[in-house]
Scaffold this motif. Structure first.
Motif, mmCIF file in Angstrom:
data_model
loop_
_atom_site.group_PDB
_atom_site.id
_atom_site.type_symbol
_atom_site.label_atom_id
_atom_site.label_comp_id
_atom_site.label_asym_id
_atom_site.label_seq_id
_atom_site.Cartn_x
_atom_site.Cartn_y
_atom_site.Cartn_z
ATOM 1 N N UNK A 119 0.735 -1.116 0.080
ATOM 2 C CA UNK A 119 0.168 0.067 -0.216
ATOM 3 C C UNK A 119 0.913 1.259 0.073
ATOM 4 N N UNK A 120 2.160 1.111 0.610
ATOM 5 C CA UNK A 120 2.989 2.383 0.609
ATOM 6 C C UNK A 120 3.862 2.475 -0.691
ATOM 7 N N UNK A 121 3.771 1.566 -1.492
ATOM 8 C CA UNK A 121 4.600 1.570 -2.855
ATOM 9 C C UNK A 121 3.780 1.786 -4.053
ATOM 10 N N UNK A 122 2.741 2.320 -4.254
ATOM 11 C CA UNK A 122 1.816 2.483 -5.247
ATOM 12 C C UNK A 122 2.614 3.205 -6.439
ATOM 13 N N UNK A 123 3.665 3.704 -6.353
ATOM 14 C CA UNK A 123 4.512 4.442 -7.384
ATOM 15 C C UNK A 123 5.685 3.707 -7.847
ATOM 16 N N UNK A 124 5.679 2.471 -7.177
ATOM 17 C CA UNK A 124 6.750 1.469 -7.476
ATOM 18 C C UNK A 124 7.673 1.451 -6.585
ATOM 19 N N UNK A 125 8.559 0.195 -6.437
ATOM 20 C CA UNK A 125 9.584 0.137 -5.245
ATOM 21 C C UNK A 125 10.984 0.601 -5.987
ATOM 22 N N UNK A 126 11.723 1.076 -4.953
ATOM 23 C CA UNK A 126 12.934 1.703 -5.588
ATOM 24 C C UNK A 126 13.987 0.560 -6.049
ATOM 25 N N UNK A 127 13.939 -0.529 -5.335
ATOM 26 C CA UNK A 127 14.666 -1.585 -5.877
ATOM 27 C C UNK A 127 14.519 -2.154 -7.470
ATOM 28 N N UNK A 128 13.118 -2.183 -7.771
ATOM 29 C CA UNK A 128 12.611 -2.539 -9.145
ATOM 30 C C UNK A 128 13.217 -1.447 -10.072
ATOM 31 N N UNK A 129 13.315 -0.210 -9.551
ATOM 32 C CA UNK A 129 13.666 0.722 -10.528
ATOM 33 C C UNK A 129 15.481 0.774 -10.681
ATOM 34 N N UNK A 130 16.026 0.315 -9.638
ATOM 35 C CA UNK A 130 17.344 0.285 -9.591
ATOM 36 C C UNK A 130 17.569 -0.992 -10.406
ATOM 37 N N UNK A 131 17.071 -2.097 -10.289
ATOM 38 C CA UNK A 131 17.399 -3.312 -11.061
ATOM 39 C C UNK A 131 17.401 -2.916 -12.590
#
Length: 172
Positions: A119-131
């Protein structure tokens, strides 16, 4: 027009117009998730934000501003497929870069509760972007501004791709 009609009118106008406000993932013919991915200037609230609004270098940049994955499909790779599709959509649309806005630090109550973290990650997760090669370009508040440069490097973000059962395509 009441507030509910107003809330529905904006997205409907975007879909009915020439703009594609995002992408929908389908699994076995069923809608499974959504990602808002469009030019920064199409995201009105983003453009009006004092913290995350436009900078001179933002021309030609797309932004990912929202993910939604149906609860039946959470944890199955739909969000990853949507992010990969958003990257390809931005690239195919001629964007020079793609911005994302993950939380810099999750709230303490989310660290021990996976549902609260979702619920706190509705704009995406930092780790997904970094990967995928996104890098932080500024941190003006609770969210970092991360950017993936797209021009000239077809596989800059890694070995993405779709599951055979998943079909993420433009919203129609």
């Amino acid at each position: 027009m009441d507030s509910l009609e107003c809330c529905k009118a904006g997205p409907k106008a975007a879909v009915d117009g020439d703009h594609s406000p995002g992408l929908i993932a389908h699994v076995d013919g069923r809608p499974a998730g959504w990602v808002a991915a469009a030019p920064r200037e199409d995201h009105v609230r983003l453009e009006q934000s004092r913290k995350y609004g436009p900078q001179p270098e933002d021309e030609g940049v797309f932004a990912v501003t929202c993910f939604y994955v149906d609860r039946d499909f959470r944890g199955t790779g739909v969000a990853s497929a949507l992010l990969d599709a958003a990257i390809e959509h931005a690239r195919a649309s001629g964007a020079k870069a793609l911005d994302a806005f993950p939380k810099t630090n999750l709230a303490p109550h989310t660290l021990s509760n996976p549902r609260a973290e979702e619920n706190d990650s509705w704009m995406g997760r930092r780790a997904s972007y970094e990967a995928r090669g996104f890098v932080s370009i500024r941190s003006p508040g609770a969210r970092a501004v991360m950017r993936l440069h797209l021009a000239g490097d077809e596989q800059q973000y890694g070995e993405g791709g779709f599951d055979q059962e998943e079909d993420a395509g433009p919203a129609e």
